[in-house]
Design a protein around this motif. Structure first.
Motif, PDB file in Angstrom:
ATOM      1  N   GLN A  91       0.749  -1.321  -0.104  1.00 19.37           N
ATOM      2  CA  GLN A  91       0.071  -0.015   0.153  1.00 19.37           C
ATOM      3  C   GLN A  91       1.071   1.184  -0.155  1.00 19.37           C
ATOM      4  O   GLN A  91       1.783   1.545   0.837  1.00 19.37           O
ATOM      5  CB  GLN A  91      -1.029  -0.150   1.390  1.00 19.37           C
ATOM      6  CG  GLN A  91      -1.800   1.134   1.209  1.00 19.37           C
ATOM      7  CD  GLN A  91      -2.820   1.118   2.333  1.00 19.37           C
ATOM      8  OE1 GLN A  91      -2.655   0.176   3.350  1.00 19.37           O
ATOM      9  NE2 GLN A  91      -3.677   1.977   2.515  1.00 19.37           N
ATOM     10  N   HIS A  92       0.629   2.043  -0.710  1.00 20.20           N
ATOM     11  CA  HIS A  92       1.476   3.594  -0.934  1.00 20.20           C
ATOM     12  C   HIS A  92       0.466   4.395  -0.391  1.00 20.20           C
ATOM     13  O   HIS A  92      -0.586   4.739  -0.913  1.00 20.20           O
ATOM     14  CB  HIS A  92       1.798   3.694  -2.438  1.00 20.20           C
ATOM     15  CG  HIS A  92       2.628   2.654  -3.096  1.00 20.20           C
ATOM     16  ND1 HIS A  92       4.002   2.514  -2.669  1.00 20.20           N
ATOM     17  CD2 HIS A  92       2.425   1.443  -3.944  1.00 20.20           C
ATOM     18  CE1 HIS A  92       4.530   1.373  -3.509  1.00 20.20           C
ATOM     19  NE2 HIS A  92       3.463   0.881  -4.169  1.00 20.20           N
ATOM     20  N   GLU A  93       1.174   5.432   0.194  1.00 23.57           N
ATOM     21  CA  GLU A  93       0.446   6.405   0.922  1.00 23.57           C
ATOM     22  C   GLU A  93       0.353   7.708  -0.437  1.00 23.57           C
ATOM     23  O   GLU A  93       1.315   7.816  -1.112  1.00 23.57           O
ATOM     24  CB  GLU A  93       1.119   7.020   2.163  1.00 23.57           C
ATOM     25  CG  GLU A  93       1.062   6.229   3.416  1.00 23.57           C
ATOM     26  CD  GLU A  93       1.863   6.944   4.530  1.00 23.57           C
ATOM     27  OE1 GLU A  93       1.844   7.993   4.604  1.00 23.57           O
ATOM     28  OE2 GLU A  93       2.298   6.272   4.889  1.00 23.57           O
ATOM     29  N   ASN A  94      -0.709   8.408  -0.287  1.00 23.42           N
ATOM     30  CA  ASN A  94      -0.943   9.483  -1.030  1.00 23.42           C
ATOM     31  C   ASN A  94      -0.024  10.696  -0.731  1.00 23.42           C
ATOM     32  O   ASN A  94      -0.094  10.975   0.343  1.00 23.42           O
ATOM     33  CB  ASN A  94      -2.112  10.008  -1.363  1.00 23.42           C
ATOM     34  CG  ASN A  94      -3.155   8.980  -1.991  1.00 23.42           C
ATOM     35  OD1 ASN A  94      -2.650   7.902  -2.693  1.00 23.42           O
ATOM     36  ND2 ASN A  94      -4.303   8.872  -1.842  1.00 23.42           N
ATOM     37  N   ILE A  95       0.690  11.225  -1.557  1.00 17.64           N
ATOM     38  CA  ILE A  95       1.723  12.296  -1.248  1.00 17.64           C
ATOM     39  C   ILE A  95       0.870  13.643  -1.543  1.00 17.64           C
ATOM     40  O   ILE A  95       0.176  13.911  -2.441  1.00 17.64           O
ATOM     41  CB  ILE A  95       2.967  12.210  -2.011  1.00 17.64           C
ATOM     42  CG1 ILE A  95       3.592  10.850  -1.342  1.00 17.64           C
ATOM     43  CG2 ILE A  95       3.732  13.572  -1.637  1.00 17.64           C
ATOM     44  CD1 ILE A  95       5.045  10.762  -2.115  1.00 17.64           C
TER      45      ILE A  95
END
Length: 95
Positions: A91-95
């Protein structure tokens, strides 16, 4: 492509259930709520690092509310090759 389950009667089908099981067999009966009766049914079980296993089920009934997908299939198209594992989900965090 079949427009009705009746067209697959007495033919080999692949059924994917709502819990992800893959069951192969000859469709010998069904009803209006999509309950299925398969003759000579086998479950295809996948295990990481080994070839898929076929578990003999014999005459098998699948409740219609457990049917996710029905398809015709060619018995010769399935291979016994080992299944490579899926890569881990990240899971990638939104920047």
């Amino acid at each position: 492509m079949a427009h009705s389950i009746k067209e697959w009667r007495d033919k080999s089908v692949c059924v994917v259930t709502s819990d992800g099981r893959i069951i192969l067999g000859e469709l010998v009966g069904h009803d209006q709520v999509q309950n299925l009766i398969l003759n000579d049914a086998k479950e295809r079980v996948f295990t990481e690092g080994s070839a898929p296993e076929m578990v003999e089920l014999g005459l098998y009934v699948i409740r219609g509310d457990n049917v996710c997908m029905i398809a015709d299939y060619d018995q010769n198209a399935w291979t016994e090759d080992a299944v490579p594992p899926l890569p881990p989900i990240q899971q990638h965090e939104n920047i």
